[in-house]
Write a protein that holds these residues in place. Structure first.
Motif, PDB file in Angstrom:
ATOM      1  N   GLU A   1     -13.528  33.128   9.951  1.00 55.84           N
ATOM      2  CA  GLU A   1     -14.881  33.084  10.510  1.00 55.84           C
ATOM      3  C   GLU A   1     -15.700  34.293  10.076  1.00 55.84           C
ATOM      4  O   GLU A   1     -16.861  34.170   9.692  1.00 55.84           O
ATOM      5  CB  GLU A   1     -14.803  33.014  12.035  1.00 55.84           C
ATOM      6  CG  GLU A   1     -16.136  32.807  12.699  1.00 55.84           C
ATOM      7  CD  GLU A   1     -16.005  32.639  14.201  1.00 55.84           C
ATOM      8  OE1 GLU A   1     -17.003  32.869  14.892  1.00 55.84           O
ATOM      9  OE2 GLU A   1     -14.909  32.294  14.678  1.00 55.84           O
TER      10      GLU A   1
ATOM     11  N   ARG B   1     -19.191  34.573   7.784  1.00 55.96           N
ATOM     12  CA  ARG B   1     -20.420  35.275   8.179  1.00 55.96           C
ATOM     13  C   ARG B   1     -20.784  36.365   7.194  1.00 55.96           C
ATOM     14  O   ARG B   1     -21.948  36.715   7.017  1.00 55.96           O
ATOM     15  CB  ARG B   1     -20.249  35.868   9.583  1.00 55.96           C
ATOM     16  CG  ARG B   1     -20.234  34.839  10.699  1.00 55.96           C
ATOM     17  CD  ARG B   1     -20.408  35.527  12.044  1.00 55.96           C
ATOM     18  NE  ARG B   1     -19.302  36.418  12.346  1.00 55.96           N
ATOM     19  CZ  ARG B   1     -18.251  36.094  13.096  1.00 55.96           C
ATOM     20  NH1 ARG B   1     -18.172  34.868  13.599  1.00 55.96           N
ATOM     21  NH2 ARG B   1     -17.287  36.958  13.335  1.00 55.96           N
TER      22      ARG B   1
ATOM     23  N   VAL C   1     -22.031  40.473  11.422  1.00 53.58           N
ATOM     24  CA  VAL C   1     -20.845  39.619  11.418  1.00 53.58           C
ATOM     25  C   VAL C   1     -20.281  39.444  12.832  1.00 53.58           C
ATOM     26  O   VAL C   1     -19.159  38.974  13.009  1.00 53.58           O
ATOM     27  CB  VAL C   1     -19.757  40.180  10.478  1.00 53.58           C
ATOM     28  CG1 VAL C   1     -20.215  40.116   9.043  1.00 53.58           C
ATOM     29  CG2 VAL C   1     -19.371  41.604  10.854  1.00 53.58           C
ATOM     30  N   GLY C   2     -21.066  39.816  13.840  1.00 47.45           N
ATOM     31  CA  GLY C   2     -20.670  39.598  15.234  1.00 47.45           C
ATOM     32  C   GLY C   2     -19.519  40.454  15.706  1.00 47.45           C
ATOM     33  O   GLY C   2     -18.768  40.046  16.593  1.00 47.45           O
TER      34      GLY C   2
END
Length: 292
Positions: free
Chosen positions: A9, A13, A229-230
């Motif tokens: 994930e 991103r 990228v959180g």
């Protein structure tokens, strides 16, 4: 435990951000006037980044096996540069090469040994014994302690932090991206704000070109990268920023004692691999600590 789990994930991103950064910087570098002294150097650095970024992201996207391969390759190369700088004998070189492969392998295959929270005490004890054994067996009473100390430092500085590429999972992607953009931010901050005033003060005589303006630039760039990228948290951001700031000074200290300008000469625009990953090494190590 977040280690050894790679959903990809964070890589997904990161790809648009990396592609955008490379595209924008490529256009900017191409547009630089030919009379600019740093034009050729910046173009070399951009080409190196254009190759290194896909390799880094691609390896981590493949999962723990890809992360192991990346960590082992980086570790073996960096160890070779370190040994050439410090003049360690071949037996210590062999020890460090083995460690560069075995420690990431342990993180991959035996995650209980290096779990992203702490290094097992048995691993620490083994590292100390392995580092001291060559000089002890040789009875080196002239340089034995220096050999041992330099080997222990190398083990803690190179192979051990690189296990973070395996155990940190998607966080390793965020740390790598943040360090890369942090270096760019430091250069931009130093160029724009580091000409006069308090921000122009040098951080350390070890690297006079590193200023507080550069720290400010790195602080902003690393925060943006982690947020994109959180992965932003104040603690992780502090760990990455510390790695960006102190990692380069740490390598400068080693190089100054060794009397060399760069760790190598094969990496276009940077010198050697250690010159490129010095901040990443410390950032990964601190990231493993703060994610405990």
């Amino acid at each position: 435990m977040s280690g050894v789990v790679f959903a990809g994930e964070a890589v997904g991103r990161a790809v648009p951000l990396v592609a955008g950064a490379l595209g924008a910087s490529g256009i900017a570098v191409a547009a630089l006037p030919s009379r600019l002294a740093m034009r050729a150097e910046l173009r070399k650095r951009w080409r190196t980044w254009a190759i290194a970024a896909p390799v880094f992201l691609g390896a981590l996207f493949l999962g723990a096996g890809g992360a192991f391969a990346l960590a082992a390759a980086l570790g073996a190369t960096a160890v070779g540069e370190y040994v050439r700088m410090t003049g360690l004998p071949r037996v210590e070189y062999a020890v460090l090469l083995v460690a560069a492969v075995v420690l990431p392998a342990l993180a991959w295959l035996v995650p209980a040994a290096v779990d992203g929270r702490a290094v097992d005490l048995r691993v620490v004890a083994l590292l100390l014994v392995v580092a001291a054994l060559p000089a002890l067996l040789a009875g080196d009473d002239e340089r034995g302690f220096t050999r041992c100390a330099r080997t222990v430092f190398a083990l803690l500085w190179i192979p051990l932090p690189l296990t973070g590429l395996v155990v940190l999972g998607d966080t390793a992607v965020a740390v790598g991206l943040a360090v890369a953009l942090g270096d760019v931010g430091a250069w931009c901050g130093g160029t724009a704000l580091g000409r006069r005033g308090v921000l122009a003060r040098s951080l350390s005589p070890l690297s006079p070109s590193k200023t507080w303006a550069g720290v400010l630039g790195a602080a902003g760039a690393t925060a943006v990268a982690l947020g994109a990228v959180g992965a932003f948290t104040p603690v992780l951001w502090a760990a990455v920023l510390t790695g960006c700031v102190l990692g380069d000074l740490l390598e400068s200290m080693v190089k100054r004692e060794a009397g060399v300008k760069d760790a190598g000469s094969w990496l276009p625009g940077f010198g050697g691999l250690l010159d490129r990953i010095d901040s990443l090494l410390l950032a990964l190590l601190l990231a493993m600590v703060v994610t405990a």
